[in-house]
Design a protein around this motif. Structure first.
Motif, mmCIF file in Angstrom:
data_model
loop_
_atom_site.group_PDB
_atom_site.id
_atom_site.type_symbol
_atom_site.label_atom_id
_atom_site.label_comp_id
_atom_site.label_asym_id
_atom_site.label_seq_id
_atom_site.Cartn_x
_atom_site.Cartn_y
_atom_site.Cartn_z
ATOM 1 N N THR A 1 11.400 6.070 6.937
ATOM 2 C CA THR A 1 11.168 5.585 6.187
ATOM 3 C C THR A 1 9.705 5.365 5.807
ATOM 4 O O THR A 1 9.007 5.648 4.503
ATOM 5 C CB THR A 1 12.290 3.752 6.744
ATOM 6 O OG1 THR A 1 13.004 3.897 6.323
ATOM 7 C CG2 THR A 1 11.096 3.228 5.477
ATOM 8 N N ASN A 2 9.154 5.234 7.141
ATOM 9 C CA ASN A 2 7.167 4.916 7.528
ATOM 10 C C ASN A 2 6.196 6.208 7.903
ATOM 11 O O ASN A 2 5.379 6.256 7.601
ATOM 12 C CB ASN A 2 7.337 3.695 7.973
ATOM 13 C CG ASN A 2 7.380 3.002 7.324
ATOM 14 O OD1 ASN A 2 7.406 2.535 6.525
ATOM 15 N ND2 ASN A 2 8.296 1.878 7.873
ATOM 16 N N ALA A 3 6.791 7.655 7.690
ATOM 17 C CA ALA A 3 6.530 8.832 8.262
ATOM 18 C C ALA A 3 5.753 9.344 7.218
ATOM 19 O O ALA A 3 4.603 9.706 8.202
ATOM 20 C CB ALA A 3 7.909 9.672 8.459
ATOM 21 N N LEU A 4 5.289 9.056 5.880
ATOM 22 C CA LEU A 4 4.102 9.418 5.167
ATOM 23 C C LEU A 4 3.795 7.772 4.314
ATOM 24 O O LEU A 4 2.842 8.142 3.483
ATOM 25 C CB LEU A 4 5.187 9.583 4.200
ATOM 26 C CG LEU A 4 5.652 11.330 4.345
ATOM 27 C CD1 LEU A 4 6.261 12.455 3.100
ATOM 28 C CD2 LEU A 4 4.479 11.476 4.768
ATOM 29 N N ALA A 5 3.269 6.507 5.328
ATOM 30 C CA ALA A 5 2.845 5.935 4.822
ATOM 31 C C ALA A 5 2.577 5.027 6.380
ATOM 32 O O ALA A 5 1.094 5.752 6.383
ATOM 33 C CB ALA A 5 4.215 4.919 4.609
ATOM 34 N N LEU A 6 2.900 4.428 6.744
ATOM 35 C CA LEU A 6 2.000 4.042 8.087
ATOM 36 C C LEU A 6 1.842 4.693 8.862
ATOM 37 O O LEU A 6 1.343 5.065 10.001
ATOM 38 C CB LEU A 6 2.889 2.197 8.485
ATOM 39 C CG LEU A 6 2.107 1.907 9.565
ATOM 40 C CD1 LEU A 6 0.410 1.305 10.030
ATOM 41 C CD2 LEU A 6 3.029 0.241 10.167
ATOM 42 N N GLY A 7 3.365 5.882 9.387
ATOM 43 C CA GLY A 7 3.472 6.626 10.449
ATOM 44 C C GLY A 7 4.229 5.704 11.677
ATOM 45 O O GLY A 7 4.456 4.800 11.146
ATOM 46 N N THR A 8 3.750 5.883 13.111
ATOM 47 C CA THR A 8 4.245 5.866 13.914
ATOM 48 C C THR A 8 2.766 5.541 14.800
ATOM 49 O O THR A 8 3.141 5.901 15.670
ATOM 50 C CB THR A 8 5.734 6.092 14.844
ATOM 51 O OG1 THR A 8 4.997 7.788 14.879
ATOM 52 C CG2 THR A 8 6.199 6.186 13.840
ATOM 53 N N ASP B 1 0.791 -1.323 -0.115
ATOM 54 C CA ASP B 1 0.226 -0.213 -0.104
ATOM 55 C C ASP B 1 0.769 1.406 0.065
ATOM 56 O O ASP B 1 0.720 2.178 0.944
ATOM 57 C CB ASP B 1 -0.842 0.334 0.906
ATOM 58 C CG ASP B 1 -1.698 -1.320 1.490
ATOM 59 O OD1 ASP B 1 -2.149 -1.494 -0.095
ATOM 60 O OD2 ASP B 1 -1.926 -1.718 2.431
ATOM 61 N N PHE B 2 1.692 1.088 -0.518
ATOM 62 C CA PHE B 2 3.020 1.932 -0.311
ATOM 63 C C PHE B 2 4.291 2.072 -2.169
ATOM 64 O O PHE B 2 3.785 1.170 -2.241
ATOM 65 C CB PHE B 2 3.750 2.889 0.495
ATOM 66 C CG PHE B 2 4.754 1.444 1.237
ATOM 67 C CD1 PHE B 2 6.380 1.243 0.604
ATOM 68 C CD2 PHE B 2 4.304 0.047 2.249
ATOM 69 C CE1 PHE B 2 6.398 0.087 0.822
ATOM 70 C CE2 PHE B 2 5.256 -1.017 2.849
ATOM 71 C CZ PHE B 2 6.278 -0.912 2.316
ATOM 72 N N VAL B 3 4.771 3.319 -2.132
ATOM 73 C CA VAL B 3 5.884 3.121 -2.848
ATOM 74 C C VAL B 3 7.092 4.014 -2.408
ATOM 75 O O VAL B 3 6.774 4.981 -1.334
ATOM 76 C CB VAL B 3 5.489 4.007 -4.427
ATOM 77 C CG1 VAL B 3 4.277 2.653 -5.326
ATOM 78 C CG2 VAL B 3 5.072 5.144 -4.349
ATOM 79 N N GLU B 4 7.982 3.615 -2.992
ATOM 80 C CA GLU B 4 9.091 4.196 -2.359
ATOM 81 C C GLU B 4 9.654 5.754 -2.695
ATOM 82 O O GLU B 4 9.080 5.580 -4.016
ATOM 83 C CB GLU B 4 10.548 4.034 -2.577
ATOM 84 C CG GLU B 4 10.650 2.540 -1.271
ATOM 85 C CD GLU B 4 11.775 1.687 -2.275
ATOM 86 O OE1 GLU B 4 12.676 2.515 -1.741
ATOM 87 O OE2 GLU B 4 12.113 0.713 -2.392
ATOM 88 N N MET B 5 9.583 6.983 -3.009
ATOM 89 C CA MET B 5 9.917 8.373 -3.185
ATOM 90 C C MET B 5 11.012 8.668 -2.441
ATOM 91 O O MET B 5 11.798 8.365 -1.744
ATOM 92 C CB MET B 5 8.782 9.508 -2.916
ATOM 93 C CG MET B 5 7.452 9.035 -3.834
ATOM 94 S SD MET B 5 6.591 9.953 -3.688
ATOM 95 C CE MET B 5 6.668 11.058 -4.932
ATOM 96 N N GLY B 6 11.964 9.496 -3.555
ATOM 97 C CA GLY B 6 12.967 10.074 -3.156
ATOM 98 C C GLY B 6 13.489 10.929 -3.631
ATOM 99 O O GLY B 6 12.927 11.864 -4.718
ATOM 100 N N GLY C 1 -5.843 1.440 4.818
ATOM 101 C CA GLY C 1 -6.469 0.624 6.370
ATOM 102 C C GLY C 1 -5.585 1.728 6.997
ATOM 103 O O GLY C 1 -6.671 2.667 7.322
ATOM 104 N N ASP C 2 -4.920 1.595 8.113
ATOM 105 C CA ASP C 2 -4.438 1.966 9.764
ATOM 106 C C ASP C 2 -3.266 2.770 9.292
ATOM 107 O O ASP C 2 -2.824 3.182 10.091
ATOM 108 C CB ASP C 2 -4.412 0.958 10.444
ATOM 109 C CG ASP C 2 -5.078 -0.231 10.617
ATOM 110 O OD1 ASP C 2 -6.227 0.156 10.664
ATOM 111 O OD2 ASP C 2 -4.936 -1.188 10.812
ATOM 112 N N PHE C 3 -3.310 3.659 8.125
ATOM 113 C CA PHE C 3 -2.437 4.009 8.379
ATOM 114 C C PHE C 3 -2.014 5.657 8.815
ATOM 115 O O PHE C 3 -3.993 6.222 8.357
ATOM 116 C CB PHE C 3 -1.667 5.297 6.671
ATOM 117 C CG PHE C 3 -1.303 3.530 5.640
ATOM 118 C CD1 PHE C 3 -1.213 2.268 6.273
ATOM 119 C CD2 PHE C 3 0.136 3.921 4.656
ATOM 120 C CE1 PHE C 3 -0.042 1.903 5.710
ATOM 121 C CE2 PHE C 3 0.095 3.104 4.084
ATOM 122 C CZ PHE C 3 0.710 2.151 4.139
#
Length: 371
Positions: free
Chosen positions: A346-353, A255-260, A307-309
């Motif tokens: 790594t996951n702040a803009l996806a799942l978060g914490t 449910d995410f992609v990498e961005m750089g 989802g739960d992001f």
């Protein structure tokens, strides 16, 4: 015979057009103090090199060049081209750009007033530059732009993963942006065209290096901006949504992609909405050293429709000091699930914490000398 033809094409009484060349640039240094970095708090922050850049503008026989080359520290991507395009003006209202140019999407040039940009920048929708061709038609009250981009900043060709050593955020990792179309229309209102209403559409493909298949992606935005020559106020409002459908291998659907950008990748949700609001006030000052201060507050809310992001927020409160050739941004940047303003990268803009997210503060001063 040859002499006659040459005389017919270039009359003796017509002066030969001369090329023009303008070279500029900037040197910037940066101080920051981040509340989540205990070692930095003990040191009282860090002050160091930000960037050295060179800008070139040239014109000869109806063809223009606009290019900007930047050199950051190796940890932030090193040296790369920020923008660079060839341009031909068909008239005072129409032009064509070919090369690495700004994608016509949302408020331009920036959807922000501060050094950090707004939330839109960190998912690839503010001051984004890609490789392609763009047509601009601007009559003052109406402007429309249409563009086709073959790829993002393509610094590594073939089946290799896209390099994150770039200025603007693009999809990286095992996916590559390609064959993107953009269309943007703007209507300006008011006696001095101080009110701007705009709508943007974007669609493109996403090639997966593992499956060798193309996924799809699309985005849309509406915006309003107030900027008048006779008023010190600037208002920017924008709402946008996007959807990314990568073609991952079976069993690896994510449910995410990498961005750089700036030498590092992170994960971004494949679906979401972003709402931004910015307010700025310019105070002119008549002194030898200081010519003006622009106060601003820029807020961005990122609603991840996955989802739960956990959702993300950022708010930057600050001021820009203008002192001759120097521009000094002084920002108090607050972040909630924002990779540049908090401990989770790594996951702040996806799942978060989830369950452990808090607001964090980064105090930042960026000073640049522009020549």
């Amino acid at each position: 015979m040859m002499s006659t033809l040459c005389h017919a094409q270039y009359p003796a009484d017509k002066p030969e057009e001369k090329p023009t060349l303008k070279i500029g640039g900037a040197v910037r240094f940066n101080y920051n103090l981040s509340t989540w970095k205990e070692d930095q708090l003990e040191r009282g922050g860090d002050f160091g090199y930000d960037v050295f850049r060179i800008n070139v503008e040239s014109e000869y026989r109806g063809i223009k060049l606009n290019a900007e080359f930047r050199h950051y520290s190796q940890a932030f991507g090193g040296a790369f081209l920020k923008q660079g395009w060839f341009q031909h003006d068909f008239s005072e209202t129409s032009q064509l750009q070919v090369g690495l140019n700004q994608v016509p999407f949302g408020i331009q040039q920036y959807n922000s007033n501060n050094w950090f940009f707004n939330m839109t920048y960190y998912i690839g929708f503010e001051d984004d530059h890609d490789m392609g061709i763009k047509y601009i038609h601007d009559t003052g009250r109406w402007q429309w732009q249409a563009a086709y981009y073959k790829s993002a900043e393509e610094f590594v060709f073939g089946l290799a993963e896209p390099s994150p050593n770039r200025y603007s955020y693009d999809i990286t990792g095992r996916n590559k942006e390609n064959n993107q179309l953009d269309f943007k229309v703007v209507r300006r209102l008011g006696d001095s065209l101080e009110h701007e209403l705009g709508a943007s559409l974007q669609g493109g493909l996403l090639y997966n290096l593992d499956t060798e298949r193309n996924g799809t992606r699309y985005a849309g935005a509406v915006h309003y901006e107030y900027q008048a020559a006779h008023s010190p106020w600037n208002v920017k409002l924008q709402a946008m949504l996007y959807r990314i459908n990568p073609e991952y291998a079976a069993g690896a659907d994510l449910d995410f992609v990498e961005m750089g950008a700036y030498g590092a990748n992170y994960n971004v949700a494949t679906e979401g909405e972003v709402y931004t609001a910015s307010l700025a006030y310019h105070l002119p000052i008549s002194s030898r050293l200081l010519q003006g201060i622009t106060f601003y507050d820029n807020y961005g809310y990122y609603n991840k429709r996955v989802g739960d992001f956990e959702n993300s927020h950022m708010n930057v409160l600050g001021a820009l000091f203008t002192a001759g050739p120097m521009y000094i941004y002084t920002d108090a940047a607050f972040g909630y699930n924002q990779p540049w303003i908090g401990p989770e990268w790594t996951n702040a803009l996806a799942l978060g914490t989830p369950g452990d997210t808090d607001w964090h503060l980064r105090f930042n001063v960026n000073m640049g000398y522009y020549f």
